[in-house]
Design an enzyme around this catalytic site. Structure first.
Site, mmCIF file in Angstrom:
data_model
loop_
_atom_site.group_PDB
_atom_site.id
_atom_site.type_symbol
_atom_site.label_atom_id
_atom_site.label_comp_id
_atom_site.label_asym_id
_atom_site.label_seq_id
_atom_site.Cartn_x
_atom_site.Cartn_y
_atom_site.Cartn_z
ATOM 1 N N TYR A 10 -10.668 6.956 -24.162
ATOM 2 C CA TYR A 10 -10.552 7.256 -25.627
ATOM 3 C C TYR A 10 -9.563 8.085 -26.129
ATOM 4 C CZ TYR A 10 -15.074 5.064 -26.332
ATOM 5 O OH TYR A 10 -16.120 4.029 -26.166
ATOM 6 N N SER A 126 -6.318 16.281 -20.801
ATOM 7 C CA SER A 126 -7.733 16.607 -20.481
ATOM 8 C C SER A 126 -8.064 17.803 -21.146
ATOM 9 C CB SER A 126 -8.286 16.441 -19.417
ATOM 10 O OG SER A 126 -7.872 15.114 -18.876
ATOM 11 N N LEU A 158 -7.287 14.646 -31.623
ATOM 12 C CA LEU A 158 -8.025 13.397 -32.659
ATOM 13 C C LEU A 158 -9.459 13.286 -32.472
ATOM 14 C CD1 LEU A 158 -9.336 11.143 -30.873
ATOM 15 C CD2 LEU A 158 -6.970 10.950 -30.191
ATOM 16 N N ASN A 219 -13.339 23.225 -30.551
ATOM 17 C CA ASN A 219 -14.458 22.541 -30.712
ATOM 18 C C ASN A 219 -15.664 23.347 -30.696
ATOM 19 O OD1 ASN A 219 -13.450 19.942 -30.504
ATOM 20 N ND2 ASN A 219 -13.417 19.669 -28.555
ATOM 21 N N ALA A 220 -15.630 24.683 -30.152
ATOM 22 C CA ALA A 220 -16.727 25.433 -30.063
ATOM 23 C C ALA A 220 -17.082 25.863 -31.598
ATOM 24 C CB ALA A 220 -16.587 26.501 -29.279
ATOM 25 N N CYS A 271 -17.184 15.704 -26.359
ATOM 26 C CA CYS A 271 -16.390 16.870 -26.477
ATOM 27 C C CYS A 271 -17.221 18.206 -26.587
ATOM 28 C CB CYS A 271 -15.391 17.181 -27.284
ATOM 29 S SG CYS A 271 -13.879 15.942 -26.390
ATOM 30 N N PHE A 333 -22.422 7.965 -31.369
ATOM 31 C CA PHE A 333 -22.519 9.453 -31.783
ATOM 32 C C PHE A 333 -22.228 9.600 -33.075
ATOM 33 C CE2 PHE A 333 -18.696 11.846 -31.690
ATOM 34 C CZ PHE A 333 -17.742 10.872 -31.240
ATOM 35 N N ARG A 341 -21.302 8.750 -25.912
ATOM 36 C CA ARG A 341 -21.689 9.862 -25.003
ATOM 37 C C ARG A 341 -22.305 11.024 -25.986
ATOM 38 N NH1 ARG A 341 -15.545 10.087 -22.472
ATOM 39 N NH2 ARG A 341 -15.181 9.271 -24.202
ATOM 40 N N ARG A 435 -29.205 11.047 -41.055
ATOM 41 C CA ARG A 435 -27.773 11.354 -41.675
ATOM 42 C C ARG A 435 -27.562 11.828 -43.160
ATOM 43 N NH1 ARG A 435 -24.284 12.587 -37.554
ATOM 44 N NH2 ARG A 435 -24.816 11.411 -35.540
HETATM 45 C C1 UDX Z 1 -11.552 12.450 -21.457
HETATM 46 C C2 UDX Z 1 -12.288 13.676 -21.138
HETATM 47 O O1 UDX Z 1 -13.623 13.572 -21.568
HETATM 48 C C3 UDX Z 1 -11.658 14.649 -22.298
HETATM 49 O O2 UDX Z 1 -12.261 15.991 -22.207
HETATM 50 C C4 UDX Z 1 -10.074 14.707 -22.259
HETATM 51 O O3 UDX Z 1 -9.708 15.719 -23.270
HETATM 52 C C5 UDX Z 1 -9.555 13.292 -22.033
HETATM 53 O O4 UDX Z 1 -9.870 12.730 -21.104
HETATM 54 P P1 UDX Z 1 -11.889 10.305 -22.878
HETATM 55 O O5 UDX Z 1 -10.456 9.678 -22.953
HETATM 56 O O6 UDX Z 1 -12.511 9.984 -23.937
HETATM 57 O O7 UDX Z 1 -11.778 11.785 -22.618
HETATM 58 O O8 UDX Z 1 -12.624 9.894 -21.465
HETATM 59 P P2 UDX Z 1 -12.656 8.369 -20.607
HETATM 60 O O9 UDX Z 1 -12.700 7.415 -21.919
HETATM 61 O O10 UDX Z 1 -13.827 8.678 -19.763
HETATM 62 O O11 UDX Z 1 -11.183 7.950 -20.061
HETATM 63 C C6 UDX Z 1 -10.850 8.650 -18.878
HETATM 64 C C7 UDX Z 1 -10.289 7.507 -17.935
HETATM 65 O O12 UDX Z 1 -9.808 8.015 -16.816
HETATM 66 C C8 UDX Z 1 -11.260 6.679 -17.600
HETATM 67 O O13 UDX Z 1 -10.933 5.421 -17.936
HETATM 68 C C9 UDX Z 1 -11.117 6.610 -16.112
HETATM 69 O O14 UDX Z 1 -11.583 5.564 -15.428
HETATM 70 C C10 UDX Z 1 -9.695 7.247 -15.885
HETATM 71 N N1 UDX Z 1 -9.667 7.861 -14.428
HETATM 72 C C11 UDX Z 1 -10.334 8.883 -14.035
HETATM 73 C C12 UDX Z 1 -8.601 7.448 -13.659
HETATM 74 O O15 UDX Z 1 -7.837 6.793 -14.092
HETATM 75 N N2 UDX Z 1 -8.533 8.293 -12.472
HETATM 76 C C13 UDX Z 1 -9.234 9.319 -11.991
HETATM 77 O O16 UDX Z 1 -9.232 9.670 -11.044
HETATM 78 C C14 UDX Z 1 -10.223 9.418 -12.767
HETATM 79 C C1 UDX Z 2 -14.317 16.668 -31.955
HETATM 80 C C2 UDX Z 2 -13.494 17.078 -32.844
HETATM 81 O O1 UDX Z 2 -13.340 16.892 -33.990
HETATM 82 C C3 UDX Z 2 -11.997 16.754 -32.380
HETATM 83 O O2 UDX Z 2 -10.867 17.583 -32.816
HETATM 84 C C4 UDX Z 2 -11.825 17.161 -30.918
HETATM 85 O O3 UDX Z 2 -10.468 16.698 -30.197
HETATM 86 C C5 UDX Z 2 -12.753 16.100 -30.085
HETATM 87 O O4 UDX Z 2 -13.929 16.654 -30.492
HETATM 88 P P1 UDX Z 2 -15.250 13.923 -32.040
HETATM 89 O O5 UDX Z 2 -16.333 14.302 -30.916
HETATM 90 O O6 UDX Z 2 -14.429 12.633 -31.957
HETATM 91 O O7 UDX Z 2 -14.122 15.151 -32.362
HETATM 92 O O8 UDX Z 2 -16.330 13.590 -33.448
HETATM 93 P P2 UDX Z 2 -16.458 14.741 -34.568
HETATM 94 O O9 UDX Z 2 -15.821 14.116 -36.038
HETATM 95 O O10 UDX Z 2 -15.922 16.091 -34.410
HETATM 96 O O11 UDX Z 2 -18.065 14.584 -34.837
HETATM 97 C C6 UDX Z 2 -18.694 15.305 -33.694
HETATM 98 C C7 UDX Z 2 -20.498 15.369 -34.149
HETATM 99 O O12 UDX Z 2 -20.510 16.112 -34.830
HETATM 100 C C8 UDX Z 2 -20.688 13.715 -34.128
HETATM 101 O O13 UDX Z 2 -22.033 13.469 -33.652
HETATM 102 C C9 UDX Z 2 -20.952 13.981 -35.751
HETATM 103 O O14 UDX Z 2 -21.823 13.000 -36.264
HETATM 104 C C10 UDX Z 2 -21.526 15.448 -35.941
HETATM 105 N N1 UDX Z 2 -21.130 16.050 -37.400
HETATM 106 C C11 UDX Z 2 -19.990 16.073 -37.647
HETATM 107 C C12 UDX Z 2 -22.276 16.257 -38.034
HETATM 108 O O15 UDX Z 2 -23.512 16.301 -37.421
HETATM 109 N N2 UDX Z 2 -22.071 17.193 -39.394
HETATM 110 C C13 UDX Z 2 -20.984 17.094 -39.586
HETATM 111 O O16 UDX Z 2 -20.661 17.790 -40.863
HETATM 112 C C14 UDX Z 2 -19.655 16.845 -38.855
#
Ligand code: UDX
Ligand code: UDX
Length: 459
Positions: A10, A126, A158, A219-220, A271, A333, A341, A435
């Site tokens: 992603y 990551s 993002l 994120n926190a 995250c 989510f 996730r 929601r």
């Molecule tokens: C992940 C992490 O969750 C996030 O904390 C980080 O900021 C970016 O990577 P995301 O891209 O959403 O976020 O994860 P995911 O969709 O699971 O993609 C990771 C990819 O890495 C998978 O497609 C997996 O197959 C690949 N991978 C993993 C490799 O190519 N080699 C490896 O050794 C392990």
């Molecule tokens: C988050 C951060 O926003 C992004 O900057 C970081 O890089 C990755 O983590 P993401 O996890 O894609 O991004 O989604 P986000 O829009 O932040 O929402 C997270 C969760 O909080 C969702 O389940 C959303 O529905 C929930 N949320 C968000 C609420 O419940 N209330 C709100 O007001 C905002």
């Protein structure tokens, strides 16, 4: 310049597609060990659903954007290597349930050192615990074969569902690196990539540790806002205050601001929980027990909020949901993504399974296979296929249901024909809006008993 990204998820997929679009002269190769994922990136059906992403990928794919499983060739050809593999929370051994599992990252570092035939800039994309770059450096340098590896940290901010817009127009790009001549040179090189489309004042450079920590802290802090307002939502329900009015009024203070104050059934996504637990582990490691407890409570309130939502459903349905058909609208989510996730829907559905409810789920983008996989994984059993039905039409889901519960804020749920829905449901018909997106007045007029997070039942 030649860029490679290890990890076509992603984060890696969309980010590299945007770089390829903005820099047609840079060759960008995204590699992954997962053949199925790479095949999907090369097909008409991308593995990641994001509004606008198809166009960005199609524009560059085959021109200067490539998806491949040939990790070694891509490493050898690249000047800059982004590492965007997953770093899940450890499920075993020391730090289980808290610490980040860095084995994929370490494997990547070893691979890079092994196959590289020249100097490389290695970019952590990551999200990682602070000081991970130190381990990366040691692994790379110990296996360097005389080549130089410069480590940068460039965390991704993002949000899913708005990834394309966030990448196109980011609030900031953060690049951390060492304050040495080679470090500064590497930073400048990466800055020059983003500077093609991001205004200079939005590109921030820091040292490695600040950059790594900033991602966890961002994120926190965001998650903390949601847990804060969710804790207040419970107080609103018993006092007669309305949490959306409270959020609107409090958010009017410019220092607080209106965004990220929507009370909900709980935050999800790959995250927030992972990064906070990561922060908690880090604080524990440094002996900062109070700080660890403080941040851990953000996650605890989030779990409590999901459980509270389920309790309200059970209490309202006369203290039993056994054998009752409950339609869950949404499983992702958040809206506009097929990612599940840590979705609140997983815990809600699982708790209703424990109560022997007859569950039916509709989500516009999440497949039945994914729903079953998530539930079985979360529960550690194989009961989901029996207990849960996944359908591909919202009206089918609602046929004969005692209650509906909105778990994801998909726009289509606002636009359903609720008179038609009401006519199909058992009476009394209950609507639980996790929601706060439905037109509650209209629903009540039709005859629904409506329950909203952060409003007392009387409101
Ligand atoms: C992940 C992490 O969750 C996030 O904390 C980080 O900021 C970016 O990577 P995301 O891209 O959403 O976020 O994860 P995911 O969709 O699971 O993609 C990771 C990819 O890495 C998978 O497609 C997996 O197959 C690949 N991978 C993993 C490799 O190519 N080699 C490896 O050794 C392990
Ligand atoms: C988050 C951060 O926003 C992004 O900057 C970081 O890089 C990755 O983590 P993401 O996890 O894609 O991004 O989604 P986000 O829009 O932040 O929402 C997270 C969760 O909080 C969702 O389940 C959303 O529905 C929930 N949320 C968000 C609420 O419940 N209330 C709100 O007001 C905002």
């Amino acid at each position: 310049m030649n860029i490679c990204c290890i990890g076509a998820g992603y984060v890696g997929g969309p980010t590299m597609a945007m770089i390829a679009r903005k820099c047609p002269d840079i060759r960008v190769t995204v590699v992954d060990i997962n053949q199925e994922r790479i095949d999907a990136w090369n097909s008409a059906e991308l593995p990641v659903y994001e509004p606008g992403l198809d166009d960005v990928v199609l524009e560059s794919r085959g021109r200067n954007l490539f998806f491949s499983t040939n990790v070694d060739d891509a490493i050898r050809a690249a000047d800059v290597i982004f590492v965007s593999v997953n770093t899940p929370t450890k499920t075993y051994g020391v730090g289980a349930g808290r610490a980040a599992d860095l084995r994929y990252l370490e494997l990547c570092a070893r691979r890079i050192a092994e196959v590289a035939t020249g100097d490389k800039i290695v970019v952590e994309k990551s999200t990682l615990p602070v000081k991970t770059a130190e381990s990366l450096k040691r692994v790379l340098h110990a296996n360097s074969n005389g080549h130089h590896f410069e480590i940068l940290s460039n965390p991704e901010f993002l949000a899913e569902g708005t990834a394309v817009a966030d990448l196109e127009n980011p609030d900031r790009v953060l690049i951390g690196g060492d304050d040495t001549p080679q470090g500064r040179e590497a930073i400048a090189k990466l800055v020059s990539v983003y500077a093609r489309w991001v205004p200079a004042e939005r590109i921030l450079t820091t040292n490695l540790w600040s950059s790594e920590l900033t991602k966890l802290v961002s994120n926190a802090l965001l998650a903390q806002r949601i847990s804060s307002i969710n804790s207040i939502s419970a107080l609103c329900e018993v006092t007669g205050a309305d949490v959306s009015e409270v959020a609107r009024a409090a958010g009017r203070d410019a220092r607080i601001g209106p965004r990220f104050l929507n009370a909900s059934v709980g935050f999800g996504g790959s995250c927030f929980q992972k990064d906070i637990l990561n922060l908690v582990y880090l604080c524990e490691h440094y002996g900062l027990r109070e700080v660890a407890d403080y941040w851990e409570s953000v996650v605890k309130i989030n779990d409590w909020q999901k459980d509270r939502f389920v309790s309200r459903i059970i209490r309202t349905l006369f203290n039993t949901v056994a054998g009752k058909r409950i339609a869950l609208l949404g499983f992702a989510f958040k809206k506009d993504t097929n990612d599940t996730r840590e979705s609140a829907a997983i815990r809600v559905a699982s708790a209703l399974m424990d109560e022997k409810a007859d569950i039916v789920i509709y989500d516009p983008k999440v497949t039945a296979v994914e729903v079953y996989r998530d539930l079985d994984y979360a529960r550690g059993d194989q009961l989901a296929r029996e207990a849960v039905q996944v359908v591909d039409d919202p009206y089918t889901a609602l046929e004969g249901a005692h209650a509906l519960a909105v778990l994801t804020e998909w726009d289509v749920f606002r636009e359903l024909d609720y008179q038609r829905v009401f006519d199909k449901m058992k009476k009394p018909a209950f609507a639980f809006d996790g929601r706060n997106i439905l037109d509650h007045q209209n629903l009540r007029k039709i005859g629904f008993e409506v329950h909203v997070i952060g409003k007392s039942p009387a409101l």
